[in-house]
Design an enzyme around this catalytic site. Structure first.
Site, PDB file in Angstrom:
ATOM      1  N   CYS A   2       0.810  -1.210   0.000  1.00 44.79           N
ATOM      2  CA  CYS A   2       0.000   0.000   0.000  1.00 44.79           C
ATOM      3  C   CYS A   2       0.848   1.267   0.000  1.00 44.79           C
ATOM      4  CB  CYS A   2      -0.859   0.031   1.248  1.00 44.79           C
ATOM      5  SG  CYS A   2      -1.809  -1.455   1.485  1.00 44.79           S
ATOM      6  N   ARG A  27       5.098  -0.338  -6.487  1.00 48.60           N
ATOM      7  CA  ARG A  27       4.963  -1.160  -5.285  1.00 48.60           C
ATOM      8  C   ARG A  27       3.863  -2.214  -5.442  1.00 48.60           C
ATOM      9  NH1 ARG A  27       6.371   2.356  -0.506  1.00 48.60           N
ATOM     10  NH2 ARG A  27       4.802   1.234   0.630  1.00 48.60           N
ATOM     11  N   TRP A  75      -3.020  -2.686  -1.435  1.00 48.91           N
ATOM     12  CA  TRP A  75      -2.647  -4.068  -1.774  1.00 48.91           C
ATOM     13  C   TRP A  75      -3.362  -4.900  -0.730  1.00 48.91           C
ATOM     14  CZ3 TRP A  75       0.651  -6.511  -5.319  1.00 48.91           C
ATOM     15  CH2 TRP A  75       1.094  -7.791  -4.998  1.00 48.91           C
ATOM     16  N   ASN A 101      -1.701   2.309   6.049  1.00 49.54           N
ATOM     17  CA  ASN A 101      -0.823   1.204   5.641  1.00 49.54           C
ATOM     18  C   ASN A 101      -0.513   0.390   6.886  1.00 49.54           C
ATOM     19  OD1 ASN A 101      -0.671   2.251   3.121  1.00 49.54           O
ATOM     20  ND2 ASN A 101       1.488   2.843   3.229  1.00 49.54           N
ATOM     21  N   GLY A 102      -0.428  -0.932   6.728  1.00 43.75           N
ATOM     22  CA  GLY A 102      -0.091  -1.774   7.885  1.00 43.75           C
ATOM     23  C   GLY A 102      -1.249  -2.693   8.218  1.00 43.75           C
ATOM     24  N   GLU A 483      18.179 -23.653  -1.034  1.00 45.45           N
ATOM     25  CA  GLU A 483      17.815 -22.283  -1.409  1.00 45.45           C
ATOM     26  C   GLU A 483      19.069 -21.407  -1.525  1.00 45.45           C
ATOM     27  OE1 GLU A 483      15.442 -20.829  -2.668  1.00 45.45           O
ATOM     28  OE2 GLU A 483      15.532 -18.727  -2.127  1.00 45.45           O
ATOM     29  N   LYS A 487      20.119 -19.453  -4.957  1.00 43.93           N
ATOM     30  CA  LYS A 487      20.347 -18.001  -5.028  1.00 43.93           C
ATOM     31  C   LYS A 487      21.696 -17.714  -5.676  1.00 43.93           C
ATOM     32  CE  LYS A 487      17.168 -16.768  -4.618  1.00 43.93           C
ATOM     33  NZ  LYS A 487      15.987 -17.474  -4.347  1.00 43.93           N
ATOM     34  N   GLU A 490      21.662 -18.591  -9.478  1.00 43.45           N
ATOM     35  CA  GLU A 490      20.775 -17.720 -10.266  1.00 43.45           C
ATOM     36  C   GLU A 490      21.393 -16.369 -10.605  1.00 43.45           C
ATOM     37  OE1 GLU A 490      17.361 -17.601  -7.534  1.00 43.45           O
ATOM     38  OE2 GLU A 490      16.141 -17.868  -9.322  1.00 43.45           O
ATOM     39  N   HIS A 506      28.333 -40.263   0.094  1.00 47.87           N
ATOM     40  CA  HIS A 506      27.872 -41.223  -0.922  1.00 47.87           C
ATOM     41  C   HIS A 506      28.161 -40.743  -2.342  1.00 47.87           C
ATOM     42  CE1 HIS A 506      26.017 -43.691   2.141  1.00 47.87           C
ATOM     43  NE2 HIS A 506      25.481 -42.587   2.654  1.00 47.87           N
ATOM     44  N   LYS A 605      10.637 -13.341 -14.020  1.00 43.03           N
ATOM     45  CA  LYS A 605      10.060 -13.299 -12.672  1.00 43.03           C
ATOM     46  C   LYS A 605       8.937 -14.309 -12.529  1.00 43.03           C
ATOM     47  CE  LYS A 605       9.639 -11.943  -8.519  1.00 43.03           C
ATOM     48  NZ  LYS A 605      10.595 -12.627  -7.638  1.00 43.03           N
TER      49      LYS A 605
HETATM   50  C1  F6R Z   1      14.030 -18.315  -7.481  1.00 46.13           C
HETATM   51  C2  F6R Z   1      12.843 -17.999  -8.246  1.00 46.13           C
HETATM   52  C3  F6R Z   1      12.140 -19.099  -8.962  1.00 46.13           C
HETATM   53  C4  F6R Z   1      10.679 -19.133  -8.483  1.00 46.13           C
HETATM   54  C5  F6R Z   1       9.874 -20.176  -9.260  1.00 46.13           C
HETATM   55  C6  F6R Z   1       8.455 -20.275  -8.762  1.00 46.13           C
HETATM   56  O1  F6R Z   1      14.652 -17.184  -6.977  1.00 46.13           O
HETATM   57  O2  F6R Z   1      12.418 -16.888  -8.268  1.00 46.13           O
HETATM   58  O3  F6R Z   1      12.766 -20.315  -8.740  1.00 46.13           O
HETATM   59  O4  F6R Z   1      10.689 -19.419  -7.129  1.00 46.13           O
HETATM   60  O5  F6R Z   1       9.871 -19.843 -10.622  1.00 46.13           O
HETATM   61  O6  F6R Z   1       7.784 -19.065  -8.888  1.00 46.13           O
HETATM   62  P1  F6R Z   1       6.428 -18.779  -8.145  1.00 46.13           P
HETATM   63  O7  F6R Z   1       6.715 -18.767  -6.675  1.00 46.13           O
HETATM   64  O8  F6R Z   1       5.983 -17.459  -8.669  1.00 46.13           O
HETATM   65  O9  F6R Z   1       5.482 -19.890  -8.501  1.00 46.13           O
END
Ligand code: F6R
Length: 610
Positions: A2, A27, A75, A101-102, A483, A487, A490, A506, A605
């Site tokens: 928001c 945002r 939002w 907001n909040g 994870e 990161k 990527e 193993h 994304k």
């Molecule tokens: C990792 C990343 C991707 C998403 C994946 C699933 O940093 O962004 O691996 O996690 O594409 O995306 P969502 O969560 O939007 O289904």
């Protein structure tokens, strides 16, 4: 997330506010509204949609050229996106308007009281309670009414208020949600984000928690919550507008990493009762009998969402004592999965648009399973194809590499596990109370890590030229290692693999030599001693160990070459805190290499194709 903007000056307020709201569009929002004060009357226009769709409503046909008003982009958190739920919200007598907001955590309690006192609510939001509460406390002094109302409120807020009896002022206040004042000649501003007002002024006052301000045409006055006047420094903002959208951070990813304490607060906000040991997930869509008949849970997702699901598996098996399987959505959809009406499928997704996850959900539903979505993006496709929802409330995530959505997913899954465990009689209210308390402590613990990023940056510099990386973890922190590796690969394009530490011997142990740094997630856990043995196995092959360890751990100094310490939290909540240094590490490596952190090559994304 928001956005708020308030204006008082000598130009048409709706035009200034509309323009400011467009600066906050990045945002993310689902609805918007503006309220102005004109000749003792309040004019308010608000609706669902994007600003270009609302242009006629908020600009062309606004019907007032008043020079005093407030605006908001919403939002949705409490209550779906709709015109009624859009801000600003007014009291039932039409005397005032509030943009908020909040999250107001105790809004149900306050709402029940106000309804009994005759106030009529017209939205499903927690925010509307503020409008009625201020009206309830109003006796000709707006500042006193706002203060009295805020004294009753639990939660996080930034608010802006106009009142029909006060054509000379806006009143605003904050606790845990950002709010600034913008100062100019014969006109002044309120904004949740400096971006909204940069084209008008660069002179700003940053309000701190528990501060309130009266904003008039000729100047501003700031008070603390006891009503005493405070002198605040006026700061000059020298950001360009793009930097301002990033809140001064060089990249969205870093901004989003630093937002994580607030994200946890938002995910938890209004969903817990510490006193009663209760969790409220109002959109869950599962009845008591549904929960009791569930014999198996299958969690599905892709990428980071899948890893969040892997943590969810440990959490749910431990706290609910139901067998849980976690599967990649792209595998699940094609393996003729064994699910039926006694299976609960939990689909996790930030975007709610991932093609594999949507297809997996359709497959599960075809076979009669109930499907629960754990989702960030409101009104996304996934939200329309599930039986129930747990929104994670991370706000818009712009960096392609997911960070804050992961933290919000873990927080939401913890709430879900606690709720199911409580309903199925596995957990006592006392246990749930303890966990709620621990969860609420996490933001401040994460702030401690974020306050000292230099140590992680130095490590990134030291190892930025390594060609390969191994990440090891065990139990509930094996997904943390996965994870962390994801990161790094990527955004820095370094080959990184994650293994369950016990599995290393193993096979992957053959890779270890002096050129192979190994990140080991070795915080306090039931398998800590086993991890120390795994570290020794790496040392014996001349590998370099970077250990992520708990504060106060002396033993690890004898085994690891480099250490990153994190605050001590319970093992089940440790994935939420342990991933933060790994995100920062990946960020700094990529940044030091001069790579495009926010938009890494070959990645999108939202992966809406198979
Ligand atoms: C990792 C990343 C991707 C998403 C994946 C699933 O940093 O962004 O691996 O996690 O594409 O995306 P969502 O969560 O939007 O289904």
């Amino acid at each position: 997330m928001c956005g708020i903007i308030g204006y008082i000056g000598n130009k048409p307020a709706n035009e200034i506010i509309f323009e400011g709201l467009t600066r906050l569009e990045y945002r993310g929002y689902d609805s918007a509204g503006i309220a102005v004060l004109d000749d003792g009357k309040i004019h308010v226009k608000k609706d669902i949609g994007k600003l270009h769709q609302l242009k006629d409503l908020l600009l062309t046909n606004f019907g007032s050229t008043s020079s005093q008003g407030i605006g908001h982009t919403r939002w949705a958190t409490h209550g779906r996106p709709s015109g009624f739920n859009a801000h600003p919200h007014g009291d039932s007598r039409g005397t005032l308007m509030v943009a908020h907001n909040g999250i107001i955590e105790n809004y149900m309690k306050l709402k029940n009281r106000l309804v009994q006192a005759g106030f009529i609510f017209s939205s499903q939001t927690d925010s509307e309670v503020l409008a009625h509460l201020i009206a309830y406390h109003y006796h000709n002094n707006l500042e006193e009414a706002v203060l009295a109302a805020l004294k009753e409120v639990e939660g996080a807020y930034a608010i802006a208020v106009i009142h029909r009896n006060h054509p000379d002022r806006l009143v605003c206040a904050r606790k845990e949600s950002p709010l600034i004042l913008g100062l100019s000649k014969d006109e002044n501003f309120i904004a949740s984000d400096v971006t909204a007002i940069l084209q008008h002024t660069r002179n700003v006052i940053y309000l701190d928690n528990y501060e309130m301000a009266t904003v008039k045409r000729e100047g501003v006055e700031v008070y603390d919550f006891s009503g005493s006047r405070i002198e605040k420094k006026i700061k000059q903002v020298d950001w360009n507008p793009i930097a301002a959208e990033k809140g001064g951070f060089p990249h969205f990813m870093l901004k989003e990493i630093f937002e994580q304490p607030q994200v946890i607060r938002n995910t938890i906000g209004g969903r817990t009762s510490e006193e009663e040991g209760k969790i409220y997930l109002t959109e869950l869509g599962l009845s008591g009998p549904d929960i009791f008949k569930t014999q198996r849970i299958v969690i599905i997702g892709c990428g980071t969402a899948f890893y969040a699901g892997c943590v969810g598996k440990y959490l749910i098996e431990k706290l609910v004592r139901i067998p849980v399987e976690c599967d990649l959505a792209s595998e699940f959809r094609y393996r003729d999965p064994l699910v039926d009406s006694n299976t609960l499928v939990v689909a996790i997704s930030q975007s709610g648009e991932t093609a594999d996850t949507l297809a997996a959900v359709r497959e599960a539903r075809k076979k009669g399973a109930k499907v629960l979505g754990v989702v960030n993006a409101k009104e996304s496709s996934l939200t329309r194809d599930v039986d129930g929802l747990v929104y994670i409330h991370a706000g818009p995530e712009i960096g392609v590499a997911s960070t804050k959505a992961y933290i919000a997913m873990l927080t939401a899954l913890t709430l879900l596990a606690l709720l199911l465990g409580k309903i199925r009689g596995v957990l006592t209210p006392e246990f749930v109370t303890d966990q709620i308390r621990e969860l609420k402590r996490l933001p401040q613990e994460i702030e401690k890590i974020l306050a000292e990023p230099d140590q992680i940056k130095a490590l990134a510099k030291k190892f930025m030229n390594a060609k390969n990386f191994l990440f090891l973890g065990r139990g509930i922190n094996f997904p943390t290692a996965m994870e962390g590796a994801l990161k790094l690969k990527e955004i820095s394009y370094i080959h990184a693999e994650a293994y369950a530490a016990g599995e290393m011997k193993h096979g992957p142990i053959a890779l270890i030599d002096k050129d192979m740094p190994v990140f080991v997630v070795a915080t306090n856990s039931a398998t800590y001693e086993k991890l120390i043995s795994n570290i020794q196995e790496v040392n014996a092959r001349s590998g370099t160990v970077i250990a992520l360890c708990s504060e106060g751990d002396k033993e690890i100094y004898d085994h690891a070459h480099q250490m990153i310490t994190v605050p001590n939290v319970s093992e089940i909540l440790s994935p939420i805190i342990n991933v933060i240094p790994l995100q920062l590490y990946a960020y700094y490596v990529a940044d030091l290499k001069g790579l495009n952190v926010d938009q890494p090559r070959n990645l999108a994304k939202s992966v809406t194709v198979e």
